[in-house]
Write an enzyme that holds these catalytic residues in place. Structure first.
Site, PDB file in Angstrom:
ATOM      1  N   ASP A   1      38.331  60.200  39.934  1.00 38.17           N
ATOM      2  CA  ASP A   1      38.618  61.476  39.265  1.00 38.17           C
ATOM      3  C   ASP A   1      37.891  61.510  37.924  1.00 38.17           C
ATOM      4  O   ASP A   1      38.130  60.662  37.061  1.00 38.17           O
ATOM      5  CB  ASP A   1      40.129  61.608  39.067  1.00 38.17           C
ATOM      6  CG  ASP A   1      40.511  62.807  38.222  1.00 38.17           C
ATOM      7  OD1 ASP A   1      39.717  63.761  38.156  1.00 38.17           O
ATOM      8  OD2 ASP A   1      41.610  62.780  37.629  1.00 38.17           O
TER       9      ASP A   1
ATOM     10  N   ASP B   1      42.526  65.493  36.426  1.00 41.81           N
ATOM     11  CA  ASP B   1      43.527  66.313  37.113  1.00 41.81           C
ATOM     12  C   ASP B   1      44.249  65.550  38.220  1.00 41.81           C
ATOM     13  O   ASP B   1      45.067  66.127  38.937  1.00 41.81           O
ATOM     14  CB  ASP B   1      42.893  67.594  37.670  1.00 41.81           C
ATOM     15  CG  ASP B   1      41.876  67.337  38.774  1.00 41.81           C
ATOM     16  OD1 ASP B   1      41.585  66.154  39.080  1.00 41.81           O
ATOM     17  OD2 ASP B   1      41.356  68.328  39.342  1.00 41.81           O
TER      18      ASP B   1
ATOM     19  N   ASP C   1      36.830  63.630  42.694  1.00 44.17           N
ATOM     20  CA  ASP C   1      35.913  64.764  42.739  1.00 44.17           C
ATOM     21  C   ASP C   1      34.464  64.291  42.868  1.00 44.17           C
ATOM     22  O   ASP C   1      34.171  63.093  42.836  1.00 44.17           O
ATOM     23  CB  ASP C   1      36.093  65.651  41.507  1.00 44.17           C
ATOM     24  CG  ASP C   1      36.120  64.868  40.203  1.00 44.17           C
ATOM     25  OD1 ASP C   1      35.259  63.975  40.036  1.00 44.17           O
ATOM     26  OD2 ASP C   1      37.005  65.134  39.350  1.00 44.17           O
TER      27      ASP C   1
ATOM     28  N   ASP D   1      30.825  65.408  56.611  1.00 41.45           N
ATOM     29  CA  ASP D   1      31.813  65.451  57.688  1.00 41.45           C
ATOM     30  C   ASP D   1      31.764  66.852  58.292  1.00 41.45           C
ATOM     31  O   ASP D   1      32.060  67.841  57.613  1.00 41.45           O
ATOM     32  CB  ASP D   1      33.204  65.156  57.128  1.00 41.45           C
ATOM     33  CG  ASP D   1      34.092  64.442  58.131  1.00 41.45           C
ATOM     34  OD1 ASP D   1      34.042  64.810  59.316  1.00 41.45           O
ATOM     35  OD2 ASP D   1      34.829  63.528  57.726  1.00 41.45           O
TER      36      ASP D   1
ATOM     37  N   ASP E   1      33.729  65.481  63.379  1.00 37.06           N
ATOM     38  CA  ASP E   1      35.162  65.344  63.603  1.00 37.06           C
ATOM     39  C   ASP E   1      35.536  65.803  65.009  1.00 37.06           C
ATOM     40  O   ASP E   1      35.107  66.876  65.457  1.00 37.06           O
ATOM     41  CB  ASP E   1      35.907  66.182  62.556  1.00 37.06           C
ATOM     42  CG  ASP E   1      37.393  65.994  62.597  1.00 37.06           C
ATOM     43  OD1 ASP E   1      37.851  64.876  62.339  1.00 37.06           O
ATOM     44  OD2 ASP E   1      38.106  66.984  62.877  1.00 37.06           O
TER      45      ASP E   1
ATOM     46  N   GLU F   1      33.048  61.527  66.298  1.00 36.38           N
ATOM     47  CA  GLU F   1      34.403  61.029  66.532  1.00 36.38           C
ATOM     48  C   GLU F   1      34.802  61.504  67.921  1.00 36.38           C
ATOM     49  O   GLU F   1      35.006  62.698  68.138  1.00 36.38           O
ATOM     50  CB  GLU F   1      35.374  61.570  65.476  1.00 36.38           C
ATOM     51  CG  GLU F   1      36.774  61.007  65.659  1.00 36.38           C
ATOM     52  CD  GLU F   1      37.811  61.714  64.805  1.00 36.38           C
ATOM     53  OE1 GLU F   1      38.811  61.071  64.451  1.00 36.38           O
ATOM     54  OE2 GLU F   1      37.633  62.909  64.506  1.00 36.38           O
TER      55      GLU F   1
ATOM     56  N   HIS G   1      39.960  56.734  57.137  1.00 38.15           N
ATOM     57  CA  HIS G   1      41.035  57.512  56.509  1.00 38.15           C
ATOM     58  C   HIS G   1      42.172  57.818  57.464  1.00 38.15           C
ATOM     59  O   HIS G   1      43.234  58.296  57.028  1.00 38.15           O
ATOM     60  CB  HIS G   1      40.453  58.821  55.971  1.00 38.15           C
ATOM     61  CG  HIS G   1      39.926  59.707  57.052  1.00 38.15           C
ATOM     62  ND1 HIS G   1      38.781  59.411  57.757  1.00 38.15           N
ATOM     63  CD2 HIS G   1      40.387  60.868  57.578  1.00 38.15           C
ATOM     64  CE1 HIS G   1      38.574  60.350  58.665  1.00 38.15           C
ATOM     65  NE2 HIS G   1      39.538  61.246  58.584  1.00 38.15           N
ATOM     66  N   ASP G   2      41.982  57.590  58.766  1.00 41.10           N
ATOM     67  CA  ASP G   2      43.014  57.863  59.766  1.00 41.10           C
ATOM     68  C   ASP G   2      43.742  56.610  60.226  1.00 41.10           C
ATOM     69  O   ASP G   2      44.565  56.668  61.140  1.00 41.10           O
ATOM     70  CB  ASP G   2      42.397  58.543  60.993  1.00 41.10           C
ATOM     71  CG  ASP G   2      42.123  60.013  60.767  1.00 41.10           C
ATOM     72  OD1 ASP G   2      42.807  60.627  59.936  1.00 41.10           O
ATOM     73  OD2 ASP G   2      41.214  60.559  61.432  1.00 41.10           O
TER      74      ASP G   2
END
Length: 566
Positions: free
Chosen positions: A21, A25, A29, A98, A200, A254, A330-331
């Site tokens: 970050d 916030d 990013d 992605d 994806d 994927e 991430h899954d």
């Protein structure tokens, strides 16, 4: 075997919301990524895969896209993206986007127009159907995120299909206008200078003819017949002709529900579709021994079964297609916590072992952010700490509708929730692990004070330094990339041993998936000549008699017959 740069590359996945970050916030990013690019250059990777940064209402952490040509405000602006892309290229790093085109957000302009009425020119861009005579959904398909895969729209008295969240309506790929729009958007990104696409759930884009009922009582996309549908290869070949083949890209699909034979089509050596696919058999929970509640309570897969799955893909795609190599994304929960040992005593050893086991196989390795540091599951105690829609829906469903006690369900989430991989990157030992000066969008793993990049960068024995070496060895040795693969000792319940062969060189990879010190099998000892050199290993000294807890050692053998036979 044909040589390509993307076969020799190592890919690093960034989950932007949790990486860095820059503005305080609490949300990672694009400028934060730009700031940390030198770190990735030092690690030695070649390609960065960004999880979605497009404009999105963020129902599914950016996998619900409302504008494919805009950047989510949380992450910055298109100017920030362009600056990041230019800086990455300056450092010799490529950027993979992605691509999420099985579905859009329900806030995408296409869907907003589609739901205005049955006569809308965009109506057929999505999959609308009338309900059954009894007023129920058009078929019995279940969403991957719990509940029906259909949502009723009162205004037009029809239902639209969403294999995932109701805010993620599926596109109708049978409509050529949809394909035109998707390919035009992809070309726009390629002209901007990106270097590839991770696609994806791309195996779900072609739905079965007539949308028949799926397996009764089963939910998700596999029982619906959507995986590897009737026109998926036709559509990907069209994508390849119209977009992919016109640029020097790396592409990975994927491929939910993919089989070996289907993968050989998706990632065929002729290059008519994609470079490679992600398959999920080896990260599935207990193949052949499912739990009552799917992945949540499935038992751990025995090592011989796991080895057989990975070896099937290694041997089955040899000279036909190309593998992707990964244990984390991430899954998935953190691979160290799932496949290794995240105890203080064995965390570093097992992190290095898992890296060795993966990177020495044939295929393109994918490193998920923090994997190179040995980051672990977060083990949150409170359900309020979770942010993942799949985890929250499962908690509500299983506790309220299936009688799973709270403590038992929390155990499932601690073990396998996707949020374990989504906690902030651990940069240093300062507040919030150096990820943000604000309040992070999801809690930082409490172990950041001892596990962080700053502590590892200067340590030659760290997980980070070991990953640097793994990556360097791949870049410098064709045998690691292109060598043939053969599984050895397939029935051993603790050791994963395999051989790589290229011309007159052989590598023998020995990995111990246990805390036990094991005496080397006689066949294995006899197979390692005295003059065999250690190529890489996670213990300082070589021990030819034993395999120590969580040990990984790779021997290089030249001009020598390897004696072990299965």
């Amino acid at each position: 075997m044909d040589k390509h740069w993307w076969k020799e590359a190592v890919v690093y996945q960034i989950y932007p919301r949790s990486f860095m970050d820059s503005d305080g916030d609490g949300i990672g990013d694009l400028n934060g990524i730009t700031q940390r690019l030198p770190y990735l250059r030092e690690l030695g990777i070649d390609v960065i895969w960004l999880s979605p940064v497009y404009q999105s209402p963020n129902d599914d952490n950016g996998y619900d896209i409302s504008d494919y040509r805009a950047i989510m405000a949380d992450f910055g602006t298109m100017e920030d993206f362009d600056r990041m892309l230019a800086r990455a290229h300056e450092l010799g790093l490529r950027i993979v986007m992605d691509l999420v085109v099985n579905h859009t957000s329900d806030e995408h302009r296409w869907f907003v127009e589609s739901r205005k009425g049955k006569d809308s020119p965009y109506r057929d861009w999505y999959i609308w159907r009338p309900g059954k005579p009894d007023g129920s959904a058009p078929n019995n398909w279940g969403s991957a995120f719990s509940g029906s895969a259909w949502k009723y729209d009162e205004a037009t008295d029809e239902w639209f299909l969403h294999l995932f969240s109701p805010k993620q309506p599926d596109l109708n790929w049978d409509n050529p206008k949809v394909r035109d729009a998707v390919f035009d958007m992809m070309d726009w990104w390629c002209q901007k200078g990106i270097d590839g696409f991770r696609m994806d759930v791309i195996s779900l884009i072609s739905k079965p003819e007539g949308l028949p009922d799926g397996v009764p009582g089963e939910t998700g996309y596999a029982p619906s017949g959507c995986a590897n549908g009737p026109h998926v290869h036709e559509y990907l070949q069209e994508m390849n002709r119209r977009v992919l083949s016109r640029y020097d890209l790396i592409t990975v699909g994927e491929a939910s529900g993919v089989t070996l034979e289907e993968a050989a089509k998706y990632a065929n050596a002729q290059g008519t579709e994609l470079n490679m696919v992600f398959q999920f058999e080896h990260v599935g929970e207990g193949a052949g021994i499912p739990g009552r509640f799917g992945k949540w309570d499935a038992p751990k897969m025995p090592l011989p079964m796991w080895k057989a799955i990975l070896s099937k893909w290694q041997v089955g795609l040899q000279d036909r297609a190309w593998n992707s190599l990964y244990l984390s994304n991430h899954d998935q929960p953190r691979c160290l916590s799932k496949f290794g040992d995240d105890s203080e005593e064995y965390r570093v050893l097992s992190a290095k072992m898992l890296g060795t086991c993966t990177h020495m196989m044939q295929g393109t390795p994918y490193v998920y952010q923090g994997e190179e540091l040995g980051m672990t599951n977060a083990y949150f105690d409170d359900v309020s700490d979770y942010r993942d829609i799949e985890s929250i829906n499962a908690y509500n469903d299983l506790t309220k509708n299936h009688g799973v006690p709270h403590d038992e369900m929390m155990g499932y989430l601690k073990r396998i929730s996707r949020d374990n991989a989504r906690t902030p990157m651990q940069w240093d030992g300062s507040a919030n692990a150096g990820f943000t000066t604000g309040t992070p969008w999801i809690r930082v793993n409490p172990n950041y004070t001892s596990i962080n990049a700053e502590a590892e960068l200067g340590d030659p024995d760290s997980v980070f330094s070991y990953y640097q070496k793994l990556i360097r060895l791949r870049h410098e040795n064709d045998i690691v990339v292109y060598g043939d693969y053969e599984l050895l000792l397939p029935d051993d319940e603790d050791l994963f041993v395999y051989r790589r062969t290229l011309d007159d060189r052989q590598l023998v990879v020995i990995c111990n998936f246990s805390r036990k010190t094991l005496q080397r099998p006689e066949a294995l000892k006899a197979a390692i000549p005295e003059d065999a050199e250690v190529f890489i290993g996670n213990y300082a000294e070589d021990d030819r008699e034993n395999v120590r807890p969580w040990e990984a050692v790779v021997y290089e053998i030249r001009n020598s017959e390897f004696g072990i036979r299965n």
